[in-house]
Design a protein around this motif. Structure first.
Motif, PDB file in Angstrom:
ATOM      1  N   UNK A 201      -3.618  -7.880  -6.991  1.00  0.00           N
ATOM      2  CA  UNK A 201      -4.052  -9.045  -7.730  1.00  0.00           C
ATOM      3  C   UNK A 201      -3.989 -10.272  -6.828  1.00  0.00           C
ATOM      4  N   UNK A 202      -4.072 -11.457  -7.423  1.00  0.00           N
ATOM      5  CA  UNK A 202      -4.060 -12.694  -6.640  1.00  0.00           C
ATOM      6  C   UNK A 202      -2.779 -12.781  -5.821  1.00  0.00           C
ATOM      7  N   UNK A 203      -2.915 -13.150  -4.564  1.00  0.00           N
ATOM      8  CA  UNK A 203      -1.789 -13.135  -3.644  1.00  0.00           C
ATOM      9  C   UNK A 203      -1.139 -14.506  -3.514  1.00  0.00           C
ATOM     10  N   UNK A 204      -1.928 -15.546  -3.319  1.00  0.00           N
ATOM     11  CA  UNK A 204      -1.396 -16.881  -3.082  1.00  0.00           C
ATOM     12  C   UNK A 204      -0.814 -17.489  -4.356  1.00  0.00           C
ATOM     13  N   UNK A 205       0.179 -18.350  -4.194  1.00  0.00           N
ATOM     14  CA  UNK A 205       0.818 -19.007  -5.327  1.00  0.00           C
ATOM     15  C   UNK A 205      -0.205 -19.836  -6.096  1.00  0.00           C
ATOM     16  N   UNK A 206      -0.156 -19.755  -7.426  1.00  0.00           N
ATOM     17  CA  UNK A 206      -1.142 -20.463  -8.245  1.00  0.00           C
ATOM     18  C   UNK A 206      -0.509 -20.875  -9.569  1.00  0.00           C
ATOM     19  N   UNK A 207      -0.273 -22.170  -9.721  1.00  0.00           N
ATOM     20  CA  UNK A 207       0.344 -22.682 -10.945  1.00  0.00           C
ATOM     21  C   UNK A 207      -0.541 -22.442 -12.159  1.00  0.00           C
TER      22      UNK A 207
ATOM     23  N   UNK B 223      -8.393 -14.754  11.023  1.00  0.00           N
ATOM     24  CA  UNK B 223      -7.078 -14.862  10.377  1.00  0.00           C
ATOM     25  C   UNK B 223      -6.317 -13.549  10.521  1.00  0.00           C
ATOM     26  N   UNK B 224      -7.011 -12.443  10.298  1.00  0.00           N
ATOM     27  CA  UNK B 224      -6.375 -11.128  10.456  1.00  0.00           C
ATOM     28  C   UNK B 224      -5.857 -10.963  11.879  1.00  0.00           C
ATOM     29  N   UNK B 225      -6.662 -11.333  12.846  1.00  0.00           N
ATOM     30  CA  UNK B 225      -6.258 -11.190  14.253  1.00  0.00           C
ATOM     31  C   UNK B 225      -5.033 -12.050  14.558  1.00  0.00           C
TER      32      UNK B 225
ATOM     33  N   UNK C   8       1.353  -6.964   5.080  1.00  0.00           N
ATOM     34  CA  UNK C   8       2.215  -8.129   5.263  1.00  0.00           C
ATOM     35  C   UNK C   8       3.294  -8.108   4.187  1.00  0.00           C
ATOM     36  N   UNK C   9       4.517  -8.411   4.587  1.00  0.00           N
ATOM     37  CA  UNK C   9       5.621  -8.484   3.633  1.00  0.00           C
ATOM     38  C   UNK C   9       5.891  -9.946   3.309  1.00  0.00           C
ATOM     39  N   UNK C  10       5.823 -10.292   2.012  1.00  0.00           N
ATOM     40  CA  UNK C  10       6.054 -11.661   1.579  1.00  0.00           C
ATOM     41  C   UNK C  10       7.518 -11.852   1.207  1.00  0.00           C
TER      42      UNK C  10
ATOM     43  N   UNK D 249      -6.863  -8.504   2.710  1.00  0.00           N
ATOM     44  CA  UNK D 249      -7.082  -9.103   1.394  1.00  0.00           C
ATOM     45  C   UNK D 249      -6.570 -10.537   1.357  1.00  0.00           C
ATOM     46  N   UNK D 250      -5.414 -10.783   1.970  1.00  0.00           N
ATOM     47  CA  UNK D 250      -4.871 -12.137   2.045  1.00  0.00           C
ATOM     48  C   UNK D 250      -5.822 -13.054   2.795  1.00  0.00           C
ATOM     49  N   UNK D 251      -6.336 -12.601   3.913  1.00  0.00           N
ATOM     50  CA  UNK D 251      -7.242 -13.417   4.724  1.00  0.00           C
ATOM     51  C   UNK D 251      -8.524 -13.746   3.978  1.00  0.00           C
TER      52      UNK D 251
END
Length: 396
Positions: free
Chosen positions: A10-16, A146-148, A184-186, A196-198
């Motif tokens: 699902x959505x990865x980045x923080x989103x209020x 970004x991936x690189x 990637x480990x958050x 997917x993050x990129x």
């Protein structure tokens, strides 16, 4: 190799915007029960306070606990919401004087200026941008770049945030990557695909995205509030010729969060003495769920005995930073205390005074604050009058 049994899809980045809020009826019910007051009284107050020009919204009325029975009618009217804060800040830093709002809020350009003037700030490792010149830093033009970067050259732990953004929207902390597995480990425990993050960064933040080294926090703060960076919001004003510190709060993150924004469940907010840096009051939760606490729920440290390290240096730092732009009557600063001292994370040209209201339990337009605001506004009017008087006229 990182655990990839359950990669996040699902959505990865923080989103209020994904936060679920209580229905209005539930807010009324909870406030009435807590304060032992009738729902009718709450409805009447909401109508009166929201009908004012730049008044509160119903949600803000509950968030700031304006329904409290111990507040007089006058004290309730001293609270401001987002619109009221904006109008107040326009008077404190009128657009007719301030021409640098976009630059001050630019999360790449402003730190570059601080570095040029020798004021400590965060370290940028790279940036996603399609149109900006960023000097010798790696300019990432697309998701592949970004991936690189994340897979090959990034130094971890790493913090990411949009060039234009607020309230932790789009932020992330990455503790490690496994390039071979695209993982990637958050810091919040999730495991996500680097690709997917990129792609999400490029899709959601086309105006630019920064990758910064995580600040190594002062050990006293880490022992008290945990490993995630707990910054201070310090608001400065200029009443005469030199900046002064108006108020300051310490934002302590939830143990499960990747940033210290108060809207995240479990976060804490402490009101600081502007002279000593001592914690005066600490709260967690919002509205009827708000609790005043003195002991940190995880570390067990006594928060009311906490004094911010390097307080004098932090105060001096924000005063110097404000003095770079003395036409601004009011500015807000996000300040971190690193292992070697304070550094500026961001500048806010429209510092919402909600933190002050939540942390102190008082409205931002109380008599003491109003007296300061009046002097700042009077200074601005005098500056505008002087500029008008000195204007050159072309021709006859």
């Amino acid at each position: 190799m990182l655990d990839q049994a359950h990669p996040e899809t699902e959505k990865i980045l923080t989103d209020r915007r994904l936060v679920k809020y209580k229905p209005f009826a539930k807010l009324v019910e909870a406030a009435a029960r807590e304060q032992k007051i009738g729902a009718g009284r709450i409805f009447r107050e909401i109508v009166g306070l929201t009908a004012r020009k730049a008044g509160l919204t119903a949600d803000e009325y509950f968030a700031y606990r304006v329904y409290r029975a111990d507040l007089s009618r006058t004290e309730k009217r001293e609270f401001v919401g987002a619109r009221g804060s904006f109008e107040l800040n326009r008077k404190l830093s009128p657009p007719g004087l301030t021409q640098m709002r976009g630059f001050l809020g630019d999360k790449f350009g402003f730190p570059a200026l601080l570095q040029q003037t020798g004021l400590p700030t965060t370290e940028i490792q790279a940036a996603f941008t399609t149109d900006r010149f960023i000097g010798s830093l790696p300019a990432l033009k697309n998701a592949t770049d970004i991936v690189s970067f994340l897979s090959e050259t990034a130094k971890f732990p790493l913090f990411g945030k949009p060039v234009k953004g607020a309230q932790a929207l789009g932020t992330i902390r990455i503790d490690a990557v496994d390039a071979a597995s695209d993982i990637a480990k958050l810091h919040d425990g999730r495991v996500v695909a680097i690709s997917a993050l990129s792609e999400e960064i490029v899709r959601d933040f086309p105006d630019g995205y920064l990758f910064q080294s995580v600040v190594e926090q002062h050990p006293v703060l880490t022992e008290t509030a945990g490993e995630i960076l707990a910054t201070m919001r310090m608001v400065t004003v200029i009443e005469d010729t030199a900046p002064t510190l108006l108020y300051a709060l310490w934002k302590m993150p939830s143990p499960k969060a990747m940033s210290d924004n108060f809207w995240q469940d479990g976060s804490m907010l402490s009101w600081l003495n502007v002279v000593t840096g001592q914690v005066e009051r600490c709260v967690t939760g919002g509205g009827s769920d708000q609790k005043e606490i003195s002991i940190h729920p995880v570390s067990g440290k006594d928060l009311l005995q906490m004094r911010m390290p390097h307080w004098a240096e932090a105060t001096d730092l924000v005063k110097k930073a404000h003095a770079l732009f003395p036409v601004n009557g009011c500015l807000g600063w996000d300040v971190a205390i690193g292992k070697d001292g304070p550094l500026i994370v961001e500048c806010n040209t429209n510092p919402g005074h909600d933190f002050y209201q939540i942390g102190t339990g008082r409205g931002a337009l109380n008599p003491e604050m109003q007296a300061v605001f009046s002097r700042v506004i009077a200074r601005n009017k005098a500056m505008i009058a002087s500029l008008t008087k000195r204007k050159y006229k072309i021709g006859r």
